[in-house]
Structure formats: C-alpha cells, structure tokens
Motif scaffolding. Structure first.
Motif, PDB file in Angstrom:
ATOM      1  N   LEU A   1       4.380  -0.807   6.567  1.00  0.00           N
ATOM      2  CA  LEU A   1       3.177  -0.776   7.399  1.00  0.00           C
ATOM      3  C   LEU A   1       1.902  -0.606   6.587  1.00  0.00           C
ATOM      4  O   LEU A   1       0.857  -0.233   7.122  1.00  0.00           O
ATOM      5  CB  LEU A   1       3.280   0.368   8.420  1.00  0.00           C
ATOM      6  CG  LEU A   1       4.431   0.273   9.425  1.00  0.00           C
ATOM      7  CD1 LEU A   1       4.507   1.545  10.262  1.00  0.00           C
ATOM      8  CD2 LEU A   1       4.258  -0.945  10.325  1.00  0.00           C
ATOM      9  N   LEU A   2       1.986  -0.848   5.291  1.00  0.00           N
ATOM     10  CA  LEU A   2       0.848  -0.595   4.407  1.00  0.00           C
ATOM     11  C   LEU A   2      -0.376  -1.403   4.812  1.00  0.00           C
ATOM     12  O   LEU A   2      -1.510  -0.940   4.690  1.00  0.00           O
ATOM     13  CB  LEU A   2       1.239  -0.913   2.960  1.00  0.00           C
ATOM     14  CG  LEU A   2       0.228  -0.496   1.882  1.00  0.00           C
ATOM     15  CD1 LEU A   2      -0.043   0.995   1.958  1.00  0.00           C
ATOM     16  CD2 LEU A   2       0.713  -0.887   0.511  1.00  0.00           C
ATOM     17  N   PHE A   3      -0.167  -2.625   5.292  1.00  0.00           N
ATOM     18  CA  PHE A   3      -1.301  -3.469   5.651  1.00  0.00           C
ATOM     19  C   PHE A   3      -1.526  -3.513   7.161  1.00  0.00           C
ATOM     20  O   PHE A   3      -2.284  -4.351   7.655  1.00  0.00           O
ATOM     21  CB  PHE A   3      -1.073  -4.889   5.125  1.00  0.00           C
ATOM     22  CG  PHE A   3      -0.938  -4.943   3.632  1.00  0.00           C
ATOM     23  CD1 PHE A   3      -2.059  -4.824   2.821  1.00  0.00           C
ATOM     24  CD2 PHE A   3       0.305  -5.072   3.036  1.00  0.00           C
ATOM     25  CE1 PHE A   3      -1.947  -4.853   1.444  1.00  0.00           C
ATOM     26  CE2 PHE A   3       0.431  -5.110   1.655  1.00  0.00           C
ATOM     27  CZ  PHE A   3      -0.697  -4.997   0.851  1.00  0.00           C
ATOM     28  N   ALA A   4      -0.875  -2.641   7.885  1.00  0.00           N
ATOM     29  CA  ALA A   4      -1.050  -2.571   9.337  1.00  0.00           C
ATOM     30  C   ALA A   4      -1.992  -1.425   9.674  1.00  0.00           C
ATOM     31  O   ALA A   4      -1.581  -0.283   9.920  1.00  0.00           O
ATOM     32  CB  ALA A   4       0.302  -2.377  10.028  1.00  0.00           C
ATOM     33  N   LEU A   5      -3.290  -1.723   9.614  1.00  0.00           N
ATOM     34  CA  LEU A   5      -4.320  -0.733   9.930  1.00  0.00           C
ATOM     35  C   LEU A   5      -4.192   0.525   9.068  1.00  0.00           C
ATOM     36  O   LEU A   5      -4.519   1.632   9.491  1.00  0.00           O
ATOM     37  CB  LEU A   5      -4.264  -0.357  11.421  1.00  0.00           C
ATOM     38  CG  LEU A   5      -4.494  -1.504  12.398  1.00  0.00           C
ATOM     39  CD1 LEU A   5      -4.347  -1.013  13.831  1.00  0.00           C
ATOM     40  CD2 LEU A   5      -5.860  -2.133  12.199  1.00  0.00           C
ATOM     41  N   LEU A   6      -3.677   0.325   7.846  1.00  0.00           N
ATOM     42  CA  LEU A   6      -3.530   1.419   6.878  1.00  0.00           C
ATOM     43  C   LEU A   6      -2.623   2.535   7.378  1.00  0.00           C
ATOM     44  O   LEU A   6      -2.678   3.654   6.857  1.00  0.00           O
ATOM     45  CB  LEU A   6      -4.903   1.993   6.492  1.00  0.00           C
ATOM     46  CG  LEU A   6      -5.848   1.025   5.746  1.00  0.00           C
ATOM     47  CD1 LEU A   6      -7.153   1.729   5.418  1.00  0.00           C
ATOM     48  CD2 LEU A   6      -5.198   0.502   4.482  1.00  0.00           C
TER      49      LEU A   6
ATOM     50  N   VAL B   1      -1.214   6.228   5.365  1.00  0.00           N
ATOM     51  CA  VAL B   1      -1.082   7.590   5.890  1.00  0.00           C
ATOM     52  C   VAL B   1       0.349   8.086   5.723  1.00  0.00           C
ATOM     53  O   VAL B   1       0.589   9.237   5.338  1.00  0.00           O
ATOM     54  CB  VAL B   1      -1.505   7.632   7.371  1.00  0.00           C
ATOM     55  CG1 VAL B   1      -1.287   9.026   7.951  1.00  0.00           C
ATOM     56  CG2 VAL B   1      -2.962   7.216   7.520  1.00  0.00           C
ATOM     57  N   LEU B   2       1.324   7.204   5.993  1.00  0.00           N
ATOM     58  CA  LEU B   2       2.724   7.595   5.841  1.00  0.00           C
ATOM     59  C   LEU B   2       3.063   7.888   4.375  1.00  0.00           C
ATOM     60  O   LEU B   2       3.801   8.838   4.072  1.00  0.00           O
ATOM     61  CB  LEU B   2       3.634   6.497   6.382  1.00  0.00           C
ATOM     62  CG  LEU B   2       3.559   6.241   7.896  1.00  0.00           C
ATOM     63  CD1 LEU B   2       4.460   5.074   8.282  1.00  0.00           C
ATOM     64  CD2 LEU B   2       3.961   7.501   8.661  1.00  0.00           C
TER      65      LEU B   2
END
Length: 435
Positions: free
Chosen positions: A65-70, A74-75
């Motif tokens: 999810l690195l490029f999914a709204l940052l 956060v994770l």
C-alpha cells in the motif's frame, strides 16, 4: 530561523552510568538462570512465530500500500516502532534473566524540527543498531524456542516408551519404522529422555552465551565508549568555563566597572565642591551612595549567576522558585522531584533554566514562560522551558544557548532546542541524576 541542537551522545547510545556498567563476565550457568532460560525459550517457541507473522504481515501490507495515499508509509513507520517494541521486550527479558545491567533501550529523537524532524526521527529509529541487535536476539531465541519445544516433545515421547511395557501397548516403533519389542522400548525411551533433556539444558546455556554475545558490548568497546564520553564531557566543561569567564568579564566590564568609575568621579567632584558648595557636595555624595547600592546589587546578581547558594542549601525546587520570582516575565513553574540529585546535575539544570529565562526576557518578546522539571524513571533529571515568544533562536558561539549546550555536555547530558519562526521556543535538558 529554526535551530535545534542535540548534544552527543544521543540518549539511546548513552553508556550505563557508573555502577551499572554492562558486565560481560556475569554468570549464565547457574541452575536458576538455566531453568528460567528453558522456560522462556519454550514460551518464545509459542509466541515468537505469531509475533514474526504479525511483523511480516505489517511489512507486506506497508509495501503493497506504499503508493495508496501513503497508507503504506504509515504502516512501515508503525513497523519500525513495532520492531522497537520487540527489541525493548527482548532486552528487558534478557536483562531481567541474566542481570547484564544494559542501558535502557530508548526511542531515538531527531534534533530537526517539523515534518522533516518526524521523518528523520523514524529513520534514526529504523537504523538504530541496538534495536536491531535486540531483534536479532529475539529471532535467535525464537528459533531456539522452537527447537526446545521439539526436544520437550521428544522427552515426553521417551517417557512414554519407558512405561510402554507396563501398559502393554505393543507394536511400538522407532520413527515409525523399527519395531521395539521387550526391553527395547524402555532402553530407547531412557536414551531419548537423557539425550533430549541434555539438549534442552544445552539450549538453556546456549541462550545465555548468544544473548551475551549479541547484546553485551565487549570490555574494550565499553572502555572506548567511556573514553569518547569523557572527551566530550571534558570539551564541554572547558567550553562552558570559557563561556562563563567571558560572560563574567562582559558583565564586569559593561556593568559594574563603569558604575564604579562613575562613583569615583562623582566622589572626586564632591570633594572639590565640599568647601565652596556644601549642598552640591552633599547631593553628589548622595548620588554616589545610590550608585554604590546599585553596584552592590549588580555584584550580588553576578555572584548569584556564578553560584546559587539557595540551590545548595534548599535544593532545586526552592532555587527555581526564587529564580521565577525574579523573572521579568511571568513563569509557571511545575517541579516534581521525589529526591535530590547530585550537585553537578542540579547546577546544570538550574543554570540552563536561568539562561533560558534570561534569553526569553531579552530576545523573544515572550509574555509568559513555563518550566517543567521531573526525575524520569531511568534516573535522569529532565527539564523543559517553553516561552510564547517570536522564536527563531539560534546557538551562537559564546551566546546564552551555547552556554547551556556546553554546561549540560559537561554534566553528561543532552539538550534539545526547538525554535521555529513565530515561536514557541522550547529548551529541553536531560542530565544523569548522578552525574
């Protein structure tokens, strides 16, 4: 201008204080410690895989999810602090079991303010070598724990073979292949019990050896760290003394000396008028007398800046109360000290707060100031001064903040200064209570 400063060494790499130095020679083979290690390894054999499953799941979700709204960022940041939690637990577990007296593992903090400081803080935590050594130790302990569970299962199976003839279970096979008839089952069972029990004890001993090798620095490394720390403190002490000497010279040259010269000139003028104009001479003597009182007040303030007698007699709380009452701006004071700390520690914190309040009154145009002082769980003396001024403070060689930095360094502590444009300005000081 925004300036932040942290003194070396950072909190997470501070060596253990005197009397709490890590002990490479601590005994790890006592029966109690071996038994405790075996019990903890067995528990880690159950818990460890679940922990690593959660960590790898967090890592996978973060990357995915690195490029999914940052969200992934956060994770991943959460993963860094989850690893810190694992490392803290592992170090606390081994320190409690073996008594290595390791310095506490602490969250790293960046000297940089704002969002850049947040990113830098996460990065510093992610590359903290002590954290990764503890995580490595947890990994090794988990593997040993899995092997321990297997060996404990083998001991149980060996005990079953020992009692096999008594219950006549029959058709017992070794590894499901070789039939064990008659006396064969008890003999094999006894052998398995002895070997597996010895292996379990060996793993308990190996746990201590590996823990000491991974977490406890060598004696040479400790001495090198102590030498570096001593050099840093010595340099800070020399610099603090130089800054203090310069300040005293400046105060004497710019304040008391001109006033004394003026008093001398006034008395000389009065002497010339004492016969011709007694009234004018009396007025001049009265003026010199008032100037003398002012000079005495300035000298008293200067002496208080060199040595605060109330600090030595009544402690830091009373000294700060007197300091706040003399401040040119309102000060909210919150001091919670369950005990007295060493004289160098109290002096460093006192003069740091005094200098911070002076800077706030002279330069920040602050309307109020807050001072908090605590003794933390690790035994360090912590203080924070925050004003509501304009901010933009910077550490200038020979200036007030530079004096704070050098004085605290000499006491073996750290300083964090945060002063963004527009304010507020905060100065945090941490000094070992037994420095």
């Amino acid at each position: 201008m925004t300036t932040a400063s942290v003194l070396p060494p950072p909190p997470s790499t501070l060596p253990a204080p005197p009397g709490a130095v890590s002990r490479p020679g601590v005994r790890i083979s006592t029966p109690g410690r071996v038994a405790g290690a075996i019990a903890q390894l067995a528990a880690l054999g159950v818990v460890g895989p679940a922990v690593f499953g959660a960590l790898f799941g967090l890592f996978g979700a973060g990357v995915g999810l690195l490029f999914a709204l940052l969200i992934g960022a956060v994770l991943l940041a959460g993963l860094v602090y989850a690893l810190f939690g694992v490392a803290w637990f592992e170090q606390a577990r081994l320190d409690g079991l073996y008594g290595f007296d390791l310095p506490a593992l602490r969250v790293r903090r960046s000297p940089k303010p704002g969002f850049v400081g947040v990113l830098h803080t996460i990065w510093l935590q992610a590359i903290d070598p002590r954290q990764w050594r503890a995580v490595a130790s947890f990994t090794v302990s988990t593997v040993l724990g899995l092997v321990t569970l297997m060996l404990i299962g083998s001991v149980s199976w060996g005990l079953v073979l020992l009692v096999d003839p008594l219950f006549g279970w029959g058709d017992t096979r070794l590894f499901g292949l070789v039939a064990l008839d008659g006396i064969g089952a008890p003999l094999v069972g006894a052998l398995i019990v002895v070997v597996a029990t010895g292996a379990v004890i060996g793993l308990g001993l190996l746990q201590g050896v590996l823990a000491r090798a991974i977490l406890v620095p060598s004696r040479e490394a400790q001495l090198e760290e102590q030498a570096r720390t001593s050099d840093t403190r010595r340099a800070g002490a020399v610099r603090a003394a130089e800054v203090e000497r310069t300040r005293i010279e400046r105060d004497l040259h710019d304040g008391v000396q001109p006033r004394l010269v003026s008093i001398g000139m006034t008395l000389g003028l009065a002497q010339t008028k004492i016969d011709d104009d007694p009234e004018a001479a009396k007025a001049l003597v009265a003026e010199a007398h008032a100037s003398t009182k002012s000079a005495i007040t300035e000298l008293r303030q200067l002496a208080r800046g060199i040595h605060a007698s109330v600090l030595e007699d009544r402690g830091l709380d009373a000294a700060l109360s007197a300091l706040a009452s003399r401040s040119h701006i309102p000060v909210t004071l919150d001091v919670r000290l369950p005990r007295r700390c060493s004289r160098p520690a109290e002096a460093a914190v006192y003069f740091s707060i005094a200098e911070a309040l002076t800077n706030a009154a002279k330069h920040s145009r602050a309307g109020s100031c807050r001072v908090d002082v605590r003794v933390r769980d690790d035994g360090s003396l912590w203080a924070r001064v925050e004003d509501d001024g304009l901010g933009g403070a910077g550490v200038v060689p020979g200036g007030g903040l530079d004096g704070i930095v050098n004085r605290v360094t000499a006491a073996g502590g750290t300083v964090r200064i945060d002063s963004p444009q527009g304010g507020p300005t905060s100065v945090e000081v941490t000094v070992p209570c037994a420095s």
